[in-house]
Design a protein around this motif. Structure first.
Motif, PDB file in Angstrom:
ATOM      1  N   HIS A 126       0.838  -1.195   0.000  1.00 48.68           N
ATOM      2  CA  HIS A 126       0.000   0.000   0.000  1.00 48.68           C
ATOM      3  C   HIS A 126       0.878   1.253   0.000  1.00 48.68           C
ATOM      4  N   THR A 127       0.512   2.208  -0.822  1.00 47.05           N
ATOM      5  CA  THR A 127       1.283   3.448  -0.942  1.00 47.05           C
ATOM      6  C   THR A 127       1.363   4.190   0.390  1.00 47.05           C
ATOM      7  N   VAL A 128       0.306   4.123   1.188  1.00 50.56           N
ATOM      8  CA  VAL A 128       0.291   4.811   2.485  1.00 50.56           C
ATOM      9  C   VAL A 128       1.430   4.322   3.376  1.00 50.56           C
ATOM     10  N   ASP A 129       1.755   3.028   3.286  1.00 52.54           N
ATOM     11  CA  ASP A 129       2.790   2.431   4.139  1.00 52.54           C
ATOM     12  C   ASP A 129       4.164   2.394   3.463  1.00 52.54           C
ATOM     13  N   PHE A 130       4.325   3.130   2.385  1.00 49.39           N
ATOM     14  CA  PHE A 130       5.534   3.001   1.583  1.00 49.39           C
ATOM     15  C   PHE A 130       6.804   3.296   2.379  1.00 49.39           C
ATOM     16  N   TYR A 131       6.789   4.357   3.202  1.00 51.74           N
ATOM     17  CA  TYR A 131       7.982   4.719   3.988  1.00 51.74           C
ATOM     18  C   TYR A 131       7.972   4.055   5.360  1.00 51.74           C
ATOM     19  N   THR A 132       6.819   3.916   5.968  1.00 52.39           N
ATOM     20  CA  THR A 132       6.773   3.327   7.312  1.00 52.39           C
ATOM     21  C   THR A 132       7.189   1.856   7.293  1.00 52.39           C
TER      22      THR A 132
ATOM     23  N   ARG B 146       0.798  11.756   1.314  1.00 54.93           N
ATOM     24  CA  ARG B 146       0.089  10.811   2.188  1.00 54.93           C
ATOM     25  C   ARG B 146       1.044   9.816   2.841  1.00 54.93           C
ATOM     26  N   ALA B 147       2.067   9.375   2.105  1.00 56.39           N
ATOM     27  CA  ALA B 147       3.028   8.417   2.658  1.00 56.39           C
ATOM     28  C   ALA B 147       3.865   9.059   3.775  1.00 56.39           C
TER      29      ALA B 147
ATOM     30  N   GLN C  80       1.808   9.486   6.941  1.00 56.87           N
ATOM     31  CA  GLN C  80       1.680   8.240   7.696  1.00 56.87           C
ATOM     32  C   GLN C  80       2.868   8.040   8.631  1.00 56.87           C
ATOM     33  N   ASP C  81       4.048   8.422   8.185  1.00 56.76           N
ATOM     34  CA  ASP C  81       5.236   8.304   9.032  1.00 56.76           C
ATOM     35  C   ASP C  81       5.159   9.276  10.205  1.00 56.76           C
TER      36      ASP C  81
ATOM     37  N   LEU D  38       8.946   6.280  -4.796  1.00 58.29           N
ATOM     38  CA  LEU D  38       7.499   6.122  -4.854  1.00 58.29           C
ATOM     39  C   LEU D  38       6.991   6.180  -6.293  1.00 58.29           C
TER      40      LEU D  38
END
Length: 599
Positions: free
Chosen positions: A37-43, A473-474, A477-478, A540
């Motif tokens: 999921h793009t939202v969790d890309f960095y986390t 957004r990513a 989330q972080d 991303l």
């Protein structure tokens, strides 16, 4: 079936299983990319976990492939010679990370619907359905006048196919599931004279469809009348000229008859004169006057001899003759009577009836449609499980002789093996449908199904993904994870990006919408996160491009599942996938079509 023309040959179930086997082998390695999921890309450090290449390398390779440069050609030739199992190594055998963008893109392209050879050409199917019969063109009504360009494109193509199928099968009733605002249903009814039941779960949609159809019929009547007036224009002019000529001829004949009788008048007695005059002059006058009265001078009556005149559109018992001369001049043949009866019956049958009902696989159509008869079931962009249930209803109801379904919203499909450990009473799932994938216990996952909705053709034309909004957004989330200790958030930020002037503004508004105290975060901390991840925005971008390349494979899997399900049914004579729409105009462009065997 009414026609005898053979339909195009399609691949049998064993051949489709072979295609599925190769597709699953590729997706077992590639699916984690679609499911990230793009939202969790960095986390969750997605790039480091799944890709063993730099983002610059990935983007450069994709651009080369898009430009059609020769680096990919040896891969295509190798696949052609040795088969798909001999693709160059795409993923590392130990880490399972992506190591070759070229091999990845080639395999993804190979396993698309178009390249697997499982798609029946639209034009070829139309020719087979229509055979040697002249195709019904319907009324002179263009959908572009009543809907936007995308919907017009979809309705025009699908309605032509539906009309051809109903003619081929000799049926007049159509059931449109998930009919929404009634675009397709109204068009099928008005243009092609079909009896259509549009069923939608939303009462608001049903009410709106009724109101829209009422206005459309009113507009259509005016449109239809105007086109008829245009056709009658020439006949009107000709009728006027003919009446003028008849009057001149009548006067000339009267004068001639009178002059001829006047020369002998003095030689005749009254008894001799009157019979002669009434037998010659008066008879001629009566004959001419009856001809004139049979064609009155009013413009509204001048076109009665025109084949497009009003009388031809009325039922036979709606016309009441006013004189014996009109009866003689409008003598109706048996063929005329039959034609008008058929026209009257057609006007009664071309009805569109919007209904409200939540459709499931177990829905009983007889409870919804009281006059259910042999029919065709259709659906234009049926959402989620409705597409699957459309096929199940088709196979379980003897009255439904054919189905034409275009699905959408794959992310809303229910999956049988997605949460195996979770207790659930559901028995019929949106995916998988066929025995092969059920035995494999195959699961795509919601994120992968969501990525299947991405439009590769649009991205290829420069209509790219909104990278900056996804990046915002990513990073957000972080921030939420580090500063608020929230690792899983079920709330959605929504479409805030377009209303924001900067990243700082985006974070403030998003935190407020999520119910988090944004005052505890000073501006410097927010901007530090932005500066930290900005150099990695290309990760991303590159990752999302890989998801777009893979998207057609996920859609292929879902469509193959539905096609295989239909091939498994013993009473189905023919089934196929058909590309109905231009994917740039309408990305969900494939129809699943099937016809049952004759009883």
């Amino acid at each position: 079936m009414a026609a005898a023309c053979p339909l195009p040959a399609t691949q049998d179930l064993s051949m489709l299983h072979a295609k599925l086997q190769g597709l699953l082998r590729f997706l077992r390695d590639a699916l984690p990319i679609s499911n990230a999921h793009t939202v969790d890309f960095y986390t969750q450090s997605v790039w480091e976990e799944l890709i063993d290449l730099s983002p610059e390398t990935v983007l450069a390779a994709l651009k080369r492939l898009e430009a059609g440069l020769s680096e990919a050609r040896p891969l295509v030739e190798a696949e052609t010679r040795a088969g798909v199992s001999d693709f160059p190594k795409t993923f590392c055998e130990t880490s399972r990370k992506l190591v070759s963008v070229e091999a990845f893109a080639l395999a993804a392209k190979y396993y698309s619907v178009q390249n697997l050879g499982i798609c029946t050409p639209f034009e070829q199917l139309l020719v087979a359905l229509q055979g040697n019969k002249k195709q019904r063109t319907g009324e002179n009504l263009e959908p572009v006048e009543f809907m936007n360009m995308k919907k017009s494109h979809e309705v025009q193509a699908m309605s032509e196919l539906i009309c051809s199928i109903t003619d081929y099968c000799g049926i007049k009733q159509v059931i449109d599931l998930g009919s929404g605002k009634g675009y397709l249903s109204s068009f099928l009814s008005l243009k092609y004279g079909l009896k259509v039941y549009g069923i939608d779960s939303s009462n608001t949609n049903t009410h709106g469809a009724k109101e829209r159809n009422r206005k459309l019929k009113k507009h259509w009547k005016h449109y239809h009348t105007q086109s008829r007036v245009d056709v009658n224009g020439v006949a009107l002019k000709m009728a006027k000229e003919r009446n003028v000529q008849n009057e001149i001829k009548c006067k000339a004949d009267i004068e001639k008859s009178y002059n001829n009788s006047s020369t002998n008048q003095e030689k005749m007695t009254t008894s001799d004169y009157l019979p002669d005059f009434s037998g010659s002059v008066i008879a001629n006058i009566r004959k001419e006057m009856e001809n004139l009265h049979a064609q009155p001078h009013g413009e509204e009556n001048l076109c009665l001899e025109n084949p497009f005149s009003l009388i031809d559109f009325l039922p036979i018992d709606a016309v009441e003759p006013t004189s014996s001369s009109q009866i003689r001049n409008r003598e109706i043949t048996e063929a005329d009577k039959e034609r008008r009866k058929m026209a009257s019956k057609s006007n009664e049958s071309n009805i569109y009836s919007p209904l409200t009902s939540f459709i499931t696989a177990d829905s009983e159509l007889h409870d919804i449609i009281k006059d259910l008869e042999e029919c065709l079931m259709v659906g234009l962009h049926t959402c989620g499980d409705l597409a699957s249930n459309t096929l199940r209803i088709f196979t379980s109801n003897s009255e439904i002789k054919g189905v034409c379904s275009v699905g959408c919203c794959y992310h809303l499909l229910s999956e049988e093996f997605e949460n195996e450990h979770k207790e659930c009473t559901q028995e019929k799932w949106g995916f998988p449908m066929c025995h092969y994938l059920k035995e494999e216990k195959w699961c795509c996952g919601r994120n992968a199904r969501m990525s299947a909705c991405l439009a590769l053709e649009r991205v290829a034309l420069g209509q790219g993904l909104p990278t900056e909004s996804l990046f915002y957004r990513a990073v957000l989330q972080d921030i939420i994870k580090d500063c608020y200790g929230i690792t899983k958030c079920n709330q959605h930020v929504g479409k805030i990006y377009s209303k924001c002037s900067s990243f700082l503004d985006y974070v403030r508004k998003s935190l407020k919408k999520l119910g988090l105290d944004e005052s505890k975060l000073p501006e410097k901390i927010i901007m530090d996160y932005y500066e930290k991840y900005k150099p990695r925005m290309n990760e991303l971008e590159a990752f999302n491009m890989l998801k777009v390349v893979l998207a057609p494979c996920i859609e292929t899997l879902i469509l193959l599942d539905r096609l295989c399900y239909l091939k498994e049914q013993e009473d189905i004579a023919w089934s196929a996938l058909v590309k109905l729409f231009d994917p740039v105009k309408s990305p969900r462009c494939y129809a699943v079509i099937a016809l049952k065997k004759q009883q």
